[in-house]
Design a protein around this motif. Sequence first.
Motif, PDB file in Angstrom:
ATOM      1  N   GLU A 197       0.838  -1.210   0.000  1.00 18.77           N
ATOM      2  CA  GLU A 197       0.000   0.000   0.000  1.00 18.77           C
ATOM      3  C   GLU A 197       0.870   1.256   0.000  1.00 18.77           C
ATOM      4  O   GLU A 197       0.618   2.210  -0.734  1.00 18.77           O
ATOM      5  N   ARG A 198       1.912   1.255   0.816  1.00 16.96           N
ATOM      6  CA  ARG A 198       2.735   2.469   0.935  1.00 16.96           C
ATOM      7  C   ARG A 198       3.576   2.693  -0.307  1.00 16.96           C
ATOM      8  O   ARG A 198       3.683   3.811  -0.803  1.00 16.96           O
ATOM      9  N   ARG A 199       4.161   1.644  -0.808  1.00 16.87           N
ATOM     10  CA  ARG A 199       5.073   1.838  -1.941  1.00 16.87           C
ATOM     11  C   ARG A 199       4.329   2.199  -3.214  1.00 16.87           C
ATOM     12  O   ARG A 199       4.806   2.996  -4.004  1.00 16.87           O
ATOM     13  N   TYR A 200       3.139   1.613  -3.414  1.00 16.50           N
ATOM     14  CA  TYR A 200       2.464   1.802  -4.699  1.00 16.50           C
ATOM     15  C   TYR A 200       1.162   2.597  -4.607  1.00 16.50           C
ATOM     16  O   TYR A 200       0.511   2.822  -5.627  1.00 16.50           O
ATOM     17  N   GLY A 201       0.765   2.968  -3.396  1.00 18.00           N
ATOM     18  CA  GLY A 201      -0.421   3.817  -3.265  1.00 18.00           C
ATOM     19  C   GLY A 201      -1.746   3.097  -3.447  1.00 18.00           C
ATOM     20  O   GLY A 201      -2.762   3.739  -3.715  1.00 18.00           O
ATOM     21  N   PHE A 202      -1.777   1.767  -3.316  1.00 19.61           N
ATOM     22  CA  PHE A 202      -3.059   1.062  -3.390  1.00 19.61           C
ATOM     23  C   PHE A 202      -3.896   1.434  -2.170  1.00 19.61           C
ATOM     24  O   PHE A 202      -3.365   1.601  -1.069  1.00 19.61           O
ATOM     25  N   THR A 203      -5.224   1.519  -2.355  1.00 21.82           N
ATOM     26  CA  THR A 203      -6.091   1.780  -1.206  1.00 21.82           C
ATOM     27  C   THR A 203      -5.968   0.655  -0.185  1.00 21.82           C
ATOM     28  O   THR A 203      -5.796   0.892   1.010  1.00 21.82           O
ATOM     29  N   ARG A 204      -6.058  -0.591  -0.688  1.00 18.81           N
ATOM     30  CA  ARG A 204      -5.889  -1.737   0.205  1.00 18.81           C
ATOM     31  C   ARG A 204      -5.239  -2.897  -0.538  1.00 18.81           C
ATOM     32  O   ARG A 204      -5.445  -3.065  -1.736  1.00 18.81           O
ATOM     33  N   ALA A 205      -4.456  -3.666   0.186  1.00 19.11           N
ATOM     34  CA  ALA A 205      -3.870  -4.889  -0.371  1.00 19.11           C
ATOM     35  C   ALA A 205      -4.236  -6.051   0.540  1.00 19.11           C
ATOM     36  O   ALA A 205      -4.211  -5.911   1.773  1.00 19.11           O
ATOM     37  N   PHE A 206      -4.605  -7.177  -0.062  1.00 24.25           N
ATOM     38  CA  PHE A 206      -4.878  -8.410   0.676  1.00 24.25           C
ATOM     39  C   PHE A 206      -3.914  -9.476   0.170  1.00 24.25           C
ATOM     40  O   PHE A 206      -3.911  -9.791  -1.023  1.00 24.25           O
ATOM     41  N   LEU A 207      -3.119 -10.032   1.063  1.00 25.08           N
ATOM     42  CA  LEU A 207      -2.273 -11.155   0.629  1.00 25.08           C
ATOM     43  C   LEU A 207      -3.163 -12.345   0.345  1.00 25.08           C
ATOM     44  O   LEU A 207      -4.147 -12.584   1.062  1.00 25.08           O
ATOM     45  N   THR A 208      -2.809 -13.113  -0.669  1.00 29.94           N
ATOM     46  CA  THR A 208      -3.553 -14.322  -1.012  1.00 29.94           C
ATOM     47  C   THR A 208      -2.555 -15.454  -1.224  1.00 29.94           C
ATOM     48  O   THR A 208      -1.342 -15.216  -1.247  1.00 29.94           O
ATOM     49  N   THR A 209      -3.081 -16.652  -1.371  1.00 26.59           N
ATOM     50  CA  THR A 209      -2.164 -17.789  -1.537  1.00 26.59           C
ATOM     51  C   THR A 209      -1.659 -17.902  -2.966  1.00 26.59           C
ATOM     52  O   THR A 209      -0.804 -18.731  -3.256  1.00 26.59           O
ATOM     53  N   SER A 210      -2.213 -17.104  -3.883  1.00 22.31           N
ATOM     54  CA  SER A 210      -1.746 -17.097  -5.278  1.00 22.31           C
ATOM     55  C   SER A 210      -2.386 -15.933  -6.009  1.00 22.31           C
ATOM     56  O   SER A 210      -3.342 -15.319  -5.515  1.00 22.31           O
ATOM     57  N   CYS A 211      -1.886 -15.675  -7.211  1.00 21.54           N
ATOM     58  CA  CYS A 211      -2.548 -14.705  -8.084  1.00 21.54           C
ATOM     59  C   CYS A 211      -3.885 -15.280  -8.554  1.00 21.54           C
ATOM     60  O   CYS A 211      -4.857 -14.557  -8.733  1.00 21.54           O
ATOM     61  N   THR A 212      -3.928 -16.591  -8.714  1.00 17.35           N
ATOM     62  CA  THR A 212      -5.181 -17.263  -9.078  1.00 17.35           C
ATOM     63  C   THR A 212      -6.265 -16.909  -8.066  1.00 17.35           C
ATOM     64  O   THR A 212      -7.388 -16.541  -8.433  1.00 17.35           O
ATOM     65  N   ASP A 213      -5.935 -17.019  -6.768  1.00 14.65           N
ATOM     66  CA  ASP A 213      -6.890 -16.657  -5.717  1.00 14.65           C
ATOM     67  C   ASP A 213      -7.254 -15.175  -5.771  1.00 14.65           C
ATOM     68  O   ASP A 213      -8.408 -14.802  -5.535  1.00 14.65           O
TER      69      ASP A 213
END
Length: 379
Positions: free
Chosen positions: A44-60
Amino acid sequence: MKDEIPFNRISLTGKETGYLERAIRNGKLSGNGEFTRACQQWLERRYGFTRAFLTTSCTDALEMAALLCDLNPGDEVIVPSFTFPSTANAFLLRGARVVLADTEADRPNLSIREVERLITPRTRAVVPVHYAGISCDMEPLLDLAESANLKVVEDCAHSLDGFYRESPLGSLGHFGAFSFHDTKSVTCGEGGALTLNSESLVARAEIHWEKGTNRMAFLRGEIDEYQWVGMGSSYLPSELVAAFLLGQLEGIDPIQLDREGQWDRYYVGLRSLEERECIALPSVPSYARQNGHLFYLTCRSPEERRNLTAYLRKGGITVQPHYSPLHLSPNLGETSRQFPNSEKFGGQLLRLPLYRGLEGGQIDRIVHRIEEYYRSDLA
Ligand SMILES: *Cc1c(COP(=O)(O)O)cnc(C)c1O
């Protein structure tokens, strides 16, 4: 036999082991702990996303995005044919119809003219895949999406630290879906992240992420007990995965510097072969700042790619093709329309080794071997 050059290897920043030990000492390994939050905040801080959620894959992450798109049976989602199956599966799983689009002629990115032709009153979303971390043409795509009221899901599997003009990839659409799989620039083995660019969907995303419960609100002390309140699944990685990933993310600058240097060395080294029209090199439009995620060349025919691959293999160098276009797949075959550009890249694109720690001398050896092939009778 000369030293073998593998196609890919993971590289450590040196911080991973210490963080893993700390995660173990914390005595709690399930997700959404200290390291999960640290990774999310880092993004969020580096790229300015409103929110980031870690997931187990990009597929998820793509599946979460598809849930958030609120699709009904018969709704259409435009996806490039030249991509990984997860880009399409996420929407098929929601009962949507996936409408495949061809790529541009000079780069394997979604063609905006194609998207324009494919939009119907049933279209709900479009998925630009920024192939090789080279941005799709986002301004016209976002204009189209806005006028047709489409959700834009950026498939950012290749795109960490790539830019469209001044904007980080993943920050332009409604959602960004990132991958930290072994083959990507920053990795935790299997992992990903969903990023959101407005507050409006955050509350629902929290519920989908936490298996359809309001556990996030409970953890913040907003409610006394948590309940099943919506659809969801198990998208959270464990703290072990997040601890490893944080070690990688915090070391991203040297990783990127190294990868971008390698990319440039290939580009300069192979330019004369492009001038002789033996191969085509990646075309990077002026609006894109690529991130050294992968280096590819395009051969003149599938047969030439096969022969060049074998010639490099004999020299101890492992190279890889990439996607088999989805319109040719047994699952979602489509024969009524033409996809000449996707088929060209599917049959003729070749990825060269690129990973942190690959040495300049090794890149020169690969370049020389490719030159040798085009000097020989084989070409
Ligand atoms: C690698 C990749 C994915 C899937 O990533 P996972 O983290 O392995 O699920 C999705 N889309 C594209 C374009 C990819 O290259």
